[in-house]
Design an enzyme around this catalytic site. Structure first.
Site, short mmCIF file in Angstrom:
data_model
loop_
_atom_site.label_atom_id
_atom_site.label_comp_id
_atom_site.label_asym_id
_atom_site.label_seq_id
_atom_site.Cartn_x
_atom_site.Cartn_y
_atom_site.Cartn_z
N HIS A 265 0.84 -1.21 0.00
CA HIS A 265 0.00 0.00 0.00
C HIS A 265 0.88 1.27 0.00
O HIS A 265 0.73 2.14 -0.87
CB HIS A 265 -0.92 -0.01 1.23
CG HIS A 265 -1.80 1.19 1.35
ND1 HIS A 265 -3.11 1.19 0.93
CD2 HIS A 265 -1.57 2.44 1.82
CE1 HIS A 265 -3.65 2.40 1.14
NE2 HIS A 265 -2.73 3.17 1.69
N GLU A 266 1.78 1.34 0.95
CA GLU A 266 2.63 2.54 1.04
C GLU A 266 3.53 2.67 -0.18
O GLU A 266 3.79 3.77 -0.65
CB GLU A 266 3.47 2.52 2.33
CG GLU A 266 2.66 2.51 3.63
CD GLU A 266 1.62 3.62 3.75
OE1 GLU A 266 1.76 4.66 3.09
OE2 GLU A 266 0.65 3.44 4.51
N HIS A 269 1.69 4.45 -2.86
CA HIS A 269 1.78 5.92 -2.70
C HIS A 269 3.15 6.40 -3.19
O HIS A 269 3.26 7.41 -3.88
CB HIS A 269 1.66 6.29 -1.21
CG HIS A 269 0.26 6.27 -0.68
ND1 HIS A 269 -0.75 7.04 -1.21
CD2 HIS A 269 -0.30 5.59 0.37
CE1 HIS A 269 -1.88 6.84 -0.50
NE2 HIS A 269 -1.62 5.96 0.45
N GLU A 295 -4.69 7.86 -3.06
CA GLU A 295 -5.20 6.62 -2.47
C GLU A 295 -5.53 5.59 -3.56
O GLU A 295 -5.45 4.39 -3.32
CB GLU A 295 -6.41 6.93 -1.58
CG GLU A 295 -6.79 5.85 -0.61
CD GLU A 295 -5.76 5.56 0.49
OE1 GLU A 295 -4.78 6.31 0.64
OE2 GLU A 295 -5.93 4.55 1.19
ZN ZN Z 1 -3.07 5.28 1.85
#
Ligand code: ZN
Length: 501
Positions: A265-266, A269, A295
Site C-alpha cells: 500500500h505505502e 503511494h 489513495e
Molecule cells: Zn493510503
C-alpha cells in the site's frame, strides 16, 4: 512587469518554497521514525517555525501581483503555464482568504482535540469529547465562510482534499455504491464457504517478512535507490523529492497481512511520488494532484494487484520458500484467506468490500452535521444505527464507535470521502488499463508489473497537477468517476471466491 518576467519569478518562488519544505519533511520523517524521545518538543517547535516561514512566503501579496500579471496574458496559451498558474492561484486564494487569527484557532483546536481524544477515548468519555468536536465544527464552518463555496458549506471542506469535487456529485456517487455493497456483504456472510484465515496467523518471523517485502517491492517498481523502508507503529509514505520517497511498515509475527499488504500500500503511494516529472519539481506540474488519486495508487497496488490470484501465482512459491508456516498451504486457500470479507466495527482493519461502508457512514454523518441536520449530541446514536444498518454490528462503547478515528478530533472533515474515491478511481483506472493492455492478471502471474506501472506513469503520475482530479480520471479512463467499475470489480472477484452466483 511583463508576464514573462512575472512567470519566471513565480517559478523561482515556488521552487524556493519547495526547497524549504524538503528539510522540513525530512525532519518530520525523523520525528515519526528515529528521533530520541527527548528531542520531540524541540522538533515540534522547529517544524512549526519552518511552516510559519513557508506560510509567510506562500501568502506574500507579491504573489497576487505576479499572478495577475500572467493571467490574461498570451503566456497562458502555453498549457504548462496555464496549469501552474491555475494551481498557484487556487492555493494562494485559499491561504490568503483565511484570516491568520482563524488559521491559528483552527490549528490550536485541532491539536487540543487530538490530545483530548487520545485520553478521552481510553476512558470511553463521549461527554468530555463533545465540546472539542463542537469547537472543531464551528471553526470549520467559519473556515468555509472565509474561503467561500459554490453551493454548500461541505463543498469548501472537500475542496481542500479533492479539488473541484462537489457534494452534489459525491452524494449520488456514494448512493450508487451503497445498496449493492450492503447486499454483497450480506450474501458473503450467508455463504457457506469461509476463508481459512488461520493460515495467516501462524508464525511469520519478522526477519523473513522484511526480506520478502524488500524482494517484492522493487519488482513492483518501487525504486529502493530513491526510497527506503523503515519500521513504525503507524505506517506512512513521505515524499521529499522524486529521488527520495520513504515508506514505513510494522511487523506482527502472528499475522502475515499487516507488513506485507501495508508495505505494498505505502509503496503504491511512493511509486506515484517517484513517478512525478522531475523537471517540474517544485511547481504544481511536479506535484501529486489529490488525496483521492493518491489513495487510488496505494489501493490499486495493495488490492487489485497484491490480492489478486495472478500476483500470488507468481509470488506464492517464493513465499513458501521463506515461510515454513506455508509449507502445507495451497495457493487457492491462501488467496481466499487474504481476501477475507468480514464486517467489523473498526475501519482501519476493514476489507475491500466493507471498507466503503465505513466511509459512507462517516460521509453521511459529516454531511448531516454541516447541513445542521444532526446535532453533535445525537452523533453516537446516528452512528450506531448506521453501523447496524450497513454492517449488521452495533458498537458497545463510544471508543469502538463514534470515537474510533482521530480525524474529527483534529477537525479533518471532508477527508474521509477520499478513501472511497481512491477505491473508485483505482477500479476505474485498472479497467481502463486492461482495455488498452489486455488482461493484467496473466502478466502478474508471469512477474510482469512494469506494464501496469508504465501505464500509470503516463496517464497519472507524469501529469502532476496538470488537470483537476476529476478531469485527470476522465482523460485517463474516458469516463467521469463512476462507481460501476468498483462494483463490477468487487462482484467479479468476491462472488466466485465465496461460491456465490
Ligand atoms: Zn493510503
Amino acid at each position: 512587469m511583463d508576464a514573462k518576467t512575472a512567470y519566471q519569478e513565480l517559478l523561482e518562488r515556488s521552487r524556493e518554497r519547495a526547497y524549504l519544505s524538503s528539510p522540513a519533511r525530512l525532519a518530520a520523517w525523523d520525528l515519526r521514525t528515529y528521533i530520541p524521545k527527548k528531542g520531540h518538543p524541540h522538533r515540534a517547535q522547529a517544524l512549526a517555525a519552518f511552516s510559519r516561514m513557508i506560510h509567510q512566503k506562500a501568502t506574500d501579496p507579491k504573489i497576487g501581483e505576479l499572478l495577475a500579471a500572467v493571467e490574461g496574458s498570451t503566456l497562458m496559451e502555453d498549457p504548462d503555464v496555464a496549469a501552474n498558474v491555475r494551481a498557484w492561484r487556487k492555493d494562494y486564494d485559499r491561504t490568503t482568504k483565511v484570516p491568520e487569527s482563524l488559521a491559528a484557532e483552527i490549528a490550536e483546536a485541532a491539536s487540543r482535540g487530538e490530545s483530548a481524544w487520545a485520553e478521552l477515548r481510553k476512558k470511553n468519555d463521549w461527554e468530555g469529547f463533545v465540546p472539542y468536536l463542537k469547537r472543531n465544527i464551528e471553526l470549520k464552518k467559519a473556515y468555509a465562510e472565509a474561503v467561500g463555496y459554490d453551493e454548500e458549506v461541505y463543498d469548501a471542506l472537500l475542496e481542500d482534499y479533492e479539488e473541484g469535487l462537489r457534494t452534489r456529485e459525491l452524494v449520488p456517487l456514494f448512493e450508487a455504491l451503497k445498496a449493492p455493497a450492503i447486499q454483497l456483504v450480506r450474501e458473503i456472510q450467508a455463504a457457506p464457504k469461509k476463508p481459512p484465515v488461520e493460515i495467516l496467523h501462524r508464525h511469520y518471523p519478522k526477519g523473513a517478512q522484511e526480506a520478502f517485502v524488500l524482494e517484492v517491492l522493487p519488482e513492483l517498481g518501487y525504486d529502493l535507490e530513491a526510497g527506503r523502508l523503515d519500521e513504525t507503529a503507524h505506517p506512512f509514505a513521505i515524499r521529499i523529492h522524486p529521488g527520495d520517497v520513504r515508506i514505513t511498515t510494522r511487523y506482527f509475527e502472528d499475522f502475515f497481512n499487516a507488513a506485507f499488504f501495508g508495505s505494498v500500500h505505502e509503496a503504491g503511494h511512493a511509486m506515484y511520488e517517484q513517478g512525478l516529472p522531475e523537471e517540474h519539481w517544485g511547481t504544481p506540474l511536479g506535484e501529486s494532484v489529490s488525496l483521492g488519486v493518491h489513495e487510488s495508487q496505494s489501493r490499486m497496488w495493495e488490492n487489485l494487484v497484491g490480492r489478486s490470484r495472478g500476483f500470488w501465482q507468481h509470488y506464492f512459491p517464493r513465499a513458501k520458500e521463506r515461510f515454513e508456516a506455508l509449507a502445507d498451504v495451497e495457493l487457492s486457500d491462501f488467496v481466499f484467506a487474504v481476501n477475507e470479507v468480514k464486517p467489523s466495527l473498526i475501519r482501519v482493519e476493514a476489507d475491500e468490500v466493507t471498507y466503503n461502508l465505513h466511509i459512507l457512514l462517516r460521509f453521511e454523518l459529516e454531511l448531516a452535521l454541516f447541513r445542521d441536520e444532526l446535532k453533535v449530541e445525537d452523533l453516537p446514536q446516528a452512528w450506531n444505527e448506521k453501523m447496524e444498518a450497513y454492517l449488521g454490528l452495533r458498537p458497545k462503547t463510544y471508543a469502538e464507535g463514534v470515537m474510533q478515528d482521530v480525524h474529527w478530533a483534529g477537525g479533518a472533515f471532508g477527508y474521509f470521502p477520499t478513501y472511497t474515491l481512491g477505491n473508485v478511481y483505482a477500479a476505474q483506472l485498472f479497467a481502463a488499463a486492461e482495455r488498452e493492455l489486455g488482461a493484467l492478471e496473466p502478466r502478474f502471474a508471469a512477474g510482469e508489473f512494469a506494464v501496469l506501472l508504465g501505464w500509470l506513469r503516463e496517464r497519472v503520475h507524469r501529469q502532476g497537477r496538470r488537470y483537476p482530479p476529476k478531469e485527470l480520471i476522465e482523460r485517463a479512463t474516458g469516463a467521469p468517476p463512476d462507481t460501476a467499475f468498483l462494483l463490477d470489480y468487487l462482484n467479479r472477484k468476491f462472488r466466485p471466491l465465496y461460491g456465490l452466483t
